[in-house]
Design a protein around this motif. Structure first.
Motif, PDB file in Angstrom:
ATOM      1  N   GLY A 109       0.993  -1.190   0.093  1.00  0.00           N
ATOM      2  CA  GLY A 109       0.035  -0.085  -0.022  1.00  0.00           C
ATOM      3  C   GLY A 109       0.852   1.181  -0.004  1.00  0.00           C
ATOM      4  O   GLY A 109       0.258   2.358   0.297  1.00  0.00           O
ATOM      5  N   CYS A 178     -10.449   8.156  -2.394  1.00  0.00           N
ATOM      6  CA  CYS A 178      -9.404   7.175  -2.346  1.00  0.00           C
ATOM      7  C   CYS A 178      -9.673   6.048  -1.450  1.00  0.00           C
ATOM      8  O   CYS A 178      -9.157   5.106  -1.609  1.00  0.00           O
ATOM      9  CB  CYS A 178      -8.223   7.775  -2.001  1.00  0.00           C
ATOM     10  SG  CYS A 178      -7.616   8.858  -3.300  1.00  0.00           S
ATOM     11  N   ARG A 181     -11.242   3.151  -2.764  1.00  0.00           N
ATOM     12  CA  ARG A 181     -10.555   2.493  -3.884  1.00  0.00           C
ATOM     13  C   ARG A 181      -9.279   1.725  -3.577  1.00  0.00           C
ATOM     14  O   ARG A 181      -8.646   1.142  -4.225  1.00  0.00           O
ATOM     15  CB  ARG A 181     -10.460   3.416  -5.083  1.00  0.00           C
ATOM     16  CG  ARG A 181     -11.653   4.175  -5.672  1.00  0.00           C
ATOM     17  CD  ARG A 181     -11.488   4.643  -6.921  1.00  0.00           C
ATOM     18  NE  ARG A 181     -12.454   5.566  -7.617  1.00  0.00           N
ATOM     19  CZ  ARG A 181     -12.703   6.060  -8.873  1.00  0.00           C
ATOM     20  NH1 ARG A 181     -11.754   5.799  -9.555  1.00  0.00           N
ATOM     21  NH2 ARG A 181     -13.777   6.490  -9.057  1.00  0.00           N
ATOM     22  N   PHE A 182      -8.777   2.382  -2.579  1.00  0.00           N
ATOM     23  CA  PHE A 182      -7.650   1.796  -2.094  1.00  0.00           C
ATOM     24  C   PHE A 182      -7.476   1.373  -0.359  1.00  0.00           C
ATOM     25  O   PHE A 182      -7.941   2.311   0.437  1.00  0.00           O
ATOM     26  CB  PHE A 182      -6.396   3.027  -1.843  1.00  0.00           C
ATOM     27  CG  PHE A 182      -6.223   3.514  -3.423  1.00  0.00           C
ATOM     28  CD1 PHE A 182      -5.220   3.114  -4.090  1.00  0.00           C
ATOM     29  CD2 PHE A 182      -6.762   4.937  -3.797  1.00  0.00           C
ATOM     30  CE1 PHE A 182      -5.090   3.513  -5.435  1.00  0.00           C
ATOM     31  CE2 PHE A 182      -6.614   5.215  -5.048  1.00  0.00           C
ATOM     32  CZ  PHE A 182      -5.411   4.968  -5.656  1.00  0.00           C
ATOM     33  N   ARG A 183      -7.096  -0.046  -0.385  1.00  0.00           N
ATOM     34  CA  ARG A 183      -7.367  -0.579   0.911  1.00  0.00           C
ATOM     35  C   ARG A 183      -6.605  -0.153   2.018  1.00  0.00           C
ATOM     36  O   ARG A 183      -6.998   0.099   3.270  1.00  0.00           O
ATOM     37  CB  ARG A 183      -7.286  -2.309   0.810  1.00  0.00           C
ATOM     38  CG  ARG A 183      -7.511  -3.022   2.090  1.00  0.00           C
ATOM     39  CD  ARG A 183      -7.227  -4.470   1.733  1.00  0.00           C
ATOM     40  NE  ARG A 183      -6.171  -4.681   0.943  1.00  0.00           N
ATOM     41  CZ  ARG A 183      -4.832  -5.005   1.317  1.00  0.00           C
ATOM     42  NH1 ARG A 183      -4.734  -4.818   2.828  1.00  0.00           N
ATOM     43  NH2 ARG A 183      -3.863  -5.148   0.718  1.00  0.00           N
ATOM     44  N   TYR A 185      -5.428   3.069   2.231  1.00  0.00           N
ATOM     45  CA  TYR A 185      -5.477   4.545   2.357  1.00  0.00           C
ATOM     46  C   TYR A 185      -5.445   5.093   3.485  1.00  0.00           C
ATOM     47  O   TYR A 185      -6.190   4.725   4.399  1.00  0.00           O
ATOM     48  CB  TYR A 185      -6.435   5.240   1.287  1.00  0.00           C
ATOM     49  CG  TYR A 185      -6.458   6.915   1.107  1.00  0.00           C
ATOM     50  CD1 TYR A 185      -5.540   7.177   0.300  1.00  0.00           C
ATOM     51  CD2 TYR A 185      -7.153   7.510   2.081  1.00  0.00           C
ATOM     52  CE1 TYR A 185      -5.470   8.823   0.037  1.00  0.00           C
ATOM     53  CE2 TYR A 185      -6.886   8.821   2.040  1.00  0.00           C
ATOM     54  CZ  TYR A 185      -6.182   9.440   1.004  1.00  0.00           C
ATOM     55  OH  TYR A 185      -6.124  10.830   0.923  1.00  0.00           O
ATOM     56  N   CYS A 192      -5.509  12.278  -1.500  1.00  0.00           N
ATOM     57  CA  CYS A 192      -6.169  12.108  -2.500  1.00  0.00           C
ATOM     58  C   CYS A 192      -6.330  13.127  -3.819  1.00  0.00           C
ATOM     59  O   CYS A 192      -6.709  14.272  -3.414  1.00  0.00           O
ATOM     60  CB  CYS A 192      -7.589  11.485  -2.327  1.00  0.00           C
ATOM     61  SG  CYS A 192      -8.701  10.702  -3.361  1.00  0.00           S
ATOM     62  N   HIS A 223       1.338   6.451  -5.489  1.00  0.00           N
ATOM     63  CA  HIS A 223       0.691   5.387  -6.283  1.00  0.00           C
ATOM     64  C   HIS A 223      -0.469   5.608  -6.721  1.00  0.00           C
ATOM     65  O   HIS A 223      -1.175   6.512  -6.353  1.00  0.00           O
ATOM     66  CB  HIS A 223       0.888   4.131  -5.434  1.00  0.00           C
ATOM     67  CG  HIS A 223       0.128   4.306  -4.324  1.00  0.00           C
ATOM     68  ND1 HIS A 223       0.472   4.980  -3.047  1.00  0.00           N
ATOM     69  CD2 HIS A 223      -0.996   3.680  -4.048  1.00  0.00           C
ATOM     70  CE1 HIS A 223      -0.454   4.760  -2.144  1.00  0.00           C
ATOM     71  NE2 HIS A 223      -1.559   4.116  -2.556  1.00  0.00           N
ATOM     72  N   LYS A 225      -4.048   2.993  -8.763  1.00  0.00           N
ATOM     73  CA  LYS A 225      -4.538   1.508  -8.873  1.00  0.00           C
ATOM     74  C   LYS A 225      -4.137   1.320 -10.364  1.00  0.00           C
ATOM     75  O   LYS A 225      -4.511   1.837 -11.379  1.00  0.00           O
ATOM     76  CB  LYS A 225      -5.922   1.490  -8.666  1.00  0.00           C
ATOM     77  CG  LYS A 225      -6.725   0.237  -7.955  1.00  0.00           C
ATOM     78  CD  LYS A 225      -8.014   0.505  -7.660  1.00  0.00           C
ATOM     79  CE  LYS A 225      -8.348  -0.711  -6.837  1.00  0.00           C
ATOM     80  NZ  LYS A 225      -7.745  -1.203  -5.820  1.00  0.00           N
ATOM     81  N   LYS A 232      -5.173   9.640  -7.826  1.00  0.00           N
ATOM     82  CA  LYS A 232      -3.872   9.046  -7.413  1.00  0.00           C
ATOM     83  C   LYS A 232      -3.599   9.339  -5.901  1.00  0.00           C
ATOM     84  O   LYS A 232      -4.297  10.442  -5.409  1.00  0.00           O
ATOM     85  CB  LYS A 232      -2.825   9.671  -8.294  1.00  0.00           C
ATOM     86  CG  LYS A 232      -2.861   9.343  -9.661  1.00  0.00           C
ATOM     87  CD  LYS A 232      -2.682   7.612  -9.627  1.00  0.00           C
ATOM     88  CE  LYS A 232      -2.685   6.881 -10.913  1.00  0.00           C
ATOM     89  NZ  LYS A 232      -1.918   7.297 -12.067  1.00  0.00           N
TER      90      LYS A 232
END
Length: 263
Positions: A109, A178, A181-183, A185, A192, A223, A225, A232
């Motif tokens: 992550g 975010c 969408r991002f585990r 985050y 974000c 980073h 996805k 991003k």
């Protein structure tokens, strides 16, 4: 490997996103971003590249994942560049003497994705090479703030990185976007950025470059996805400012003045 993208309503087939036409971000005026650093990274015989930015004559900030490699890593920092394929008189090429990766950096992550590079010698500060101020611990960007990201990245999925410095405007988004969408985050240490409606984004190779808002570096390209251009995740500099200050004192006990960037 650096890239700034702008999608328009024209269409071309892409392998991961259905339809959409990609064109490069705008080229910046020569040497108008004197804080930018081009990082040439070598691990064994494998070369790679990233962005970074000068915060003191002897120190550059970038993303930890740029230098998180197996084996010995050698980094050369190029300052004062516009076209990295040319030997411009303005350029200063300085090896990184030490890489200080945040102790809690995690590949999973990209948590705490930040690295300080101590330069082997101090950069010569002039009209082509200047520092940029970083956000302090109590300074935060707000949702809707319009910031810029610069870098030498790909101008399409199939082309190599850009020879000249490019730039794109990006908008700060709600953390919830975010988080969905991002585990991994983490809103306290991440920002974000970017949204589908604006059709703008950073892409592969922009890593390590600064998110500049009101002439201060507030984020570091971290980073996204796989298969998605937006949103991003950027490393939030204000969260790490105490750690940065502590490490800079370790570089040199004496304060080192630096002419800050200003338009």
């Amino acid at each position: 490997m650096l890239l700034l993208l702008l999608l328009t309503n024209a269409f071309v087939l892409l392998p991961w996103a259905g339809a959409g036409r990609i064109i490069g971000g705008r080229e910046v005026k020569d040497h108008s971003r004197p804080y930018m650093a081009f990082l040439k990274i070598k691990t064994g015989s494998k070369p790679s590249r990233c962005g970074g930015f000068l915060i003191r004559p002897d120190a550059v900030l970038s993303a930890a994942h740029c230098v998180d490699k197996e084996g010995s890593v050698n980094v050369t920092v190029i300052l004062g560049a516009h076209n990295v394929k040319k030997q411009e008189q303005s350029q200063q090429e300085i090896p990184a003497e030490r890489l200080v990766i945040h102790p809690e950096y995690s590949r999973d992550g990209k948590k705490n994705d930040i690295v300080l590079l101590k330069l082997k010698k101090k950069a010569e500060i002039n009209e082509y090479v200047r520092c940029i101020s970083i956000a302090k611990e109590n300074e935060r960007v707000r949702v809707g703030d319009l910031c810029t990201v610069s870098g030498w990245g790909r101008t399409s999925l199939k082309k190599p990185g850009s020879d000249v410095l490019m730039e794109v405007d990006l908008e700060v988004q709600y953390a919830e976007i975010c988080e969905q969408r991002f585990r991994n985050y983490q809103c306290q240490s991440m920002i974000c950025v970017g949204d589908e409606n604006s059709k703008k984004s950073t892409y592969k190779g922009d890593s390590g470059g600064p998110l500049v808002c009101n002439k201060k570096a507030h984020g570091i390209v971290s980073h996204g996805k796989p298969g998605c251009l937006f949103p991003k995740v950027f490393t939030r500099i204000s969260y790490f400012e105490p750690w940065i200050r502590k490490k800079l004192k370790g570089f040199s006990r004496k304060a080192i003045p630096c002419i800050p960037f200003s338009d």
